[in-house]
Design a protein around this motif. Sequence first.
Motif, PDB file in Angstrom:
ATOM      1  N   ALA B  87       0.767  -1.193  -0.064  1.00 56.39           N
ATOM      2  CA  ALA B  87      -0.157   0.048   0.089  1.00 56.39           C
ATOM      3  C   ALA B  87       0.803   1.261   0.119  1.00 56.39           C
ATOM      4  O   ALA B  87       1.670   1.456  -0.848  1.00 56.39           O
ATOM      5  CB  ALA B  87      -1.052  -0.028   1.185  1.00 56.39           C
ATOM      6  N   LEU B  88       0.543   2.209   1.078  1.00 57.53           N
ATOM      7  CA  LEU B  88       1.344   3.546   0.858  1.00 57.53           C
ATOM      8  C   LEU B  88       2.772   3.480   1.322  1.00 57.53           C
ATOM      9  O   LEU B  88       3.447   4.474   1.427  1.00 57.53           O
ATOM     10  CB  LEU B  88       0.674   4.355   1.815  1.00 57.53           C
ATOM     11  CG  LEU B  88      -1.038   4.571   1.548  1.00 57.53           C
ATOM     12  CD1 LEU B  88      -1.744   5.665   2.654  1.00 57.53           C
ATOM     13  CD2 LEU B  88      -1.277   5.004   0.262  1.00 57.53           C
ATOM     14  N   PRO B  91       7.921   3.122  -1.711  1.00 57.50           N
ATOM     15  CA  PRO B  91       8.369   1.986  -2.738  1.00 57.50           C
ATOM     16  C   PRO B  91       9.838   1.856  -2.897  1.00 57.50           C
ATOM     17  O   PRO B  91       9.938   0.362  -2.745  1.00 57.50           O
ATOM     18  CB  PRO B  91       7.887   2.410  -4.032  1.00 57.50           C
ATOM     19  CG  PRO B  91       7.148   3.691  -3.776  1.00 57.50           C
ATOM     20  CD  PRO B  91       7.357   4.191  -2.522  1.00 57.50           C
ATOM     21  N   ARG B 149       1.673   5.297   6.965  1.00 57.08           N
ATOM     22  CA  ARG B 149       2.199   4.896   5.668  1.00 57.08           C
ATOM     23  C   ARG B 149       2.368   3.295   5.429  1.00 57.08           C
ATOM     24  O   ARG B 149       2.628   2.825   4.408  1.00 57.08           O
ATOM     25  CB  ARG B 149       3.307   5.405   5.084  1.00 57.08           C
ATOM     26  CG  ARG B 149       3.348   7.290   4.676  1.00 57.08           C
ATOM     27  CD  ARG B 149       4.092   7.842   3.965  1.00 57.08           C
ATOM     28  NE  ARG B 149       4.228   7.105   2.475  1.00 57.08           N
ATOM     29  CZ  ARG B 149       4.897   7.614   1.702  1.00 57.08           C
ATOM     30  NH1 ARG B 149       5.963   8.557   2.017  1.00 57.08           N
ATOM     31  NH2 ARG B 149       4.857   7.263   0.554  1.00 57.08           N
ATOM     32  N   ALA B 224      -2.705   6.794  15.164  1.00 61.52           N
ATOM     33  CA  ALA B 224      -3.969   5.884  14.658  1.00 61.52           C
ATOM     34  C   ALA B 224      -3.941   4.622  14.583  1.00 61.52           C
ATOM     35  O   ALA B 224      -4.585   3.939  15.125  1.00 61.52           O
ATOM     36  CB  ALA B 224      -4.619   6.668  13.390  1.00 61.52           C
ATOM     37  N   GLY B 304      -9.849   4.402   8.050  1.00 56.33           N
ATOM     38  CA  GLY B 304      -9.052   4.739   7.267  1.00 56.33           C
ATOM     39  C   GLY B 304      -7.499   4.190   6.948  1.00 56.33           C
ATOM     40  O   GLY B 304      -6.511   4.741   6.379  1.00 56.33           O
ATOM     41  N   PHE B 306      -4.938   1.364   5.738  1.00 60.26           N
ATOM     42  CA  PHE B 306      -4.684   0.740   4.419  1.00 60.26           C
ATOM     43  C   PHE B 306      -4.440  -0.869   4.749  1.00 60.26           C
ATOM     44  O   PHE B 306      -3.305  -1.169   4.387  1.00 60.26           O
ATOM     45  CB  PHE B 306      -3.987   1.388   3.703  1.00 60.26           C
ATOM     46  CG  PHE B 306      -4.456   2.296   2.631  1.00 60.26           C
ATOM     47  CD1 PHE B 306      -4.964   3.484   3.256  1.00 60.26           C
ATOM     48  CD2 PHE B 306      -4.949   2.246   1.455  1.00 60.26           C
ATOM     49  CE1 PHE B 306      -5.535   4.589   2.667  1.00 60.26           C
ATOM     50  CE2 PHE B 306      -5.516   3.205   0.628  1.00 60.26           C
ATOM     51  CZ  PHE B 306      -5.768   4.473   1.297  1.00 60.26           C
TER      52      PHE B 306
END
Lengths: 347, 358
Positions: B87-88, B91, B149, B224, B304, B306
Amino acid sequence: MRIENRRHHTWRTKIAAGVITVATLLSGAAHAGPTLDKIKERGTIKVGVGTSPGFFAPDSNGKWQGFFVEFGRALAITVFNDPDKVEFTSSSPQQRLPALQSGEFDILLSGVTQTVTRAFKLGFHFGPTIFYDGQGLLVNKSLGVTKGSELDGATIGVQSGTTGELNIADFFRKTGHKFTPVTIEDSNEFLKALESGRVDALTQDASDLALRRTLLAKPDDYVLLPERLSKEPLAPAIAAGDDRWLEIVNWTVYATIQAEEFGITKENVDTFLNSEDPAISRFLGTDPSLGQAIGLDPKFAYNIVKTLGNYGEIFDRTIGKGSPVGFERGYNQPWTQGGLLYSPPFR
Amino acid sequence: MNSSVDALATKMKWRQIWQNWLDGLFGTPLNTLITVFVVALLFWTVPSLFRWLFLNATWTGSAKDCALNTGACWAFIGAKLRFILFALYPPELDWRPSLVICLLALLLVITGTPKFWSRHLVYLWIGTVVLIWMLMAGTLVGPRVPTGRWGGLALTLLISVVGFACAFPLAVLLALARRSKMGGLRTLSILFIEIVRGVPMIAILYVAMLLVPMMLPLGFSPEALIRAQIGLTLFVAAYLAEVVRAGLQSVPHGQAEAASALGFGYWRIVRLIILPQALRAVIPALVNLAIGIVLNSTLVAVIGIFDLLNAAKNAANDPIWLGFYDESYIFVGLIYFTLCYSASRYSLWLEARLRASK
């Protein structure tokens, strides 16, 4: 409200509503200091976004892209002169407003409709509208309908528990016609109902319908009527209590709009640096007196345009003709071209 | 001679099996009707599904190539594989979540092998959990990555395993407290377990997400993901406590009394005599609960985060690859199925093994 506000109803909504009620009671103690101080201390802006293609979606590398996301980057440029000093967090419709209240986000760029309740009852300030939306009707072409008022006796699909449900009922009451509503909870089911002929038309925010139309097996058999049944101005929302932060949001958005009005783009912005027009040299900060007077980097508008482009470029790249989404500009053009975008003067 | 008897026996056996099938499928008129109906249904659905899945599918290329075909777009999975798995996460640091997935898999395999069962496992778990968390966060090497992230398969495995690991000691204490003779402690434990079990997980997540930041002084609220992880842990602990309690009840009272008579203290009795037997008795239930946690962890998407499922959904939200939701969901469905099916097969194997060793 956009689709983002509307999904996940029934029991989930009830649970969230319960939590939100308690959250609202507790929120008095929550905002102690101005938002801007927190942002500066933290070094990044926390932005709440949604998940809707074109408006906010991560790309294959996990980087957030989209129309509203670009305005988050613009804010980071105004505050830090760095488009990457911003953190995006996707937020569901139920939790985003309480999360803004609790200071979880500094700003919501998740396509919140500006309403009077949200201003007075929930205590939110709204920046300038950055996307004018409205509820539309997606109709099977074979019906030969060109206006909503010709849909007498039609079966219309709406998503349950949405403002869309109320809007369509109001609309038919006003025109004095009859219709059969079919309420559908699931967003995938929504399109299938139209394709299978279970409903004659779907109603939802026009931007959302336009997008979904492209997902149909035969998009050309369906038409999005030009008429709008409601007003859905989508604006940045912040918690009340930090006027300077609100002004930064305001003028960041205005900078993109004003740049388009001036005809300044990402490519040609440097050619305007020698402009004789005092309005333009104030805007781009070649005359630094304005920036010094307002306590911002005099070149913030220049930096935004140089990095992200003007409003029109952002629109085209993310949701407009230059993107797979392909929206028309509609109301979202400068007032000089018949739209609703209007920036107060930079002086 | 013998071989022909064997052959006859085999033949009889096959005939019996055949007969059972015939009776089952066509034994009564109702059975016949059901058989015909099911065959018709399969005939009607399977070929078109097969065509969509394989024959008309697009295996490589872009979204435009996919649009030209009527079948599934597996090229989409190819393009989005990285996103679905991580996901976030930045990379350029993909090796970190990859390593985390490998470490977690290794941890689970070691834990699942009865040969390695000893108290060293506890240290291994603590060590691995701390290590993977620091690896993801970048505490040890290289740039730090905020928890906002983290995502994809790595995150789903991480929060499930960390949730289970942190809930376990809590659950043992809760289970012991619930059986304790100290009234106050017992009441507190019962209150916690029953309240948490009486509330849906999603409500706990909303509380962790919305109420916790308001109750804590400004700036002291953890990120979170950490709040969601704590919520998940507490939720799991309540269920786990009941499983452990069932195990505790299976150990005869006499054993604790005998140990007590020999001069063992409470904690030594628990640690050396009761817990090893109690936990062994409830292993299948523990595996069952672990499957439940993996599936329950998908709920963090509503706040929220991911996780794997949310990443799959968002992969198809990318305007360049818009609308390939079916392919995306099928793909992660397969991942979830693989995880849960192997866990349930493992549980069956283990049950058989433990029964044999008794």
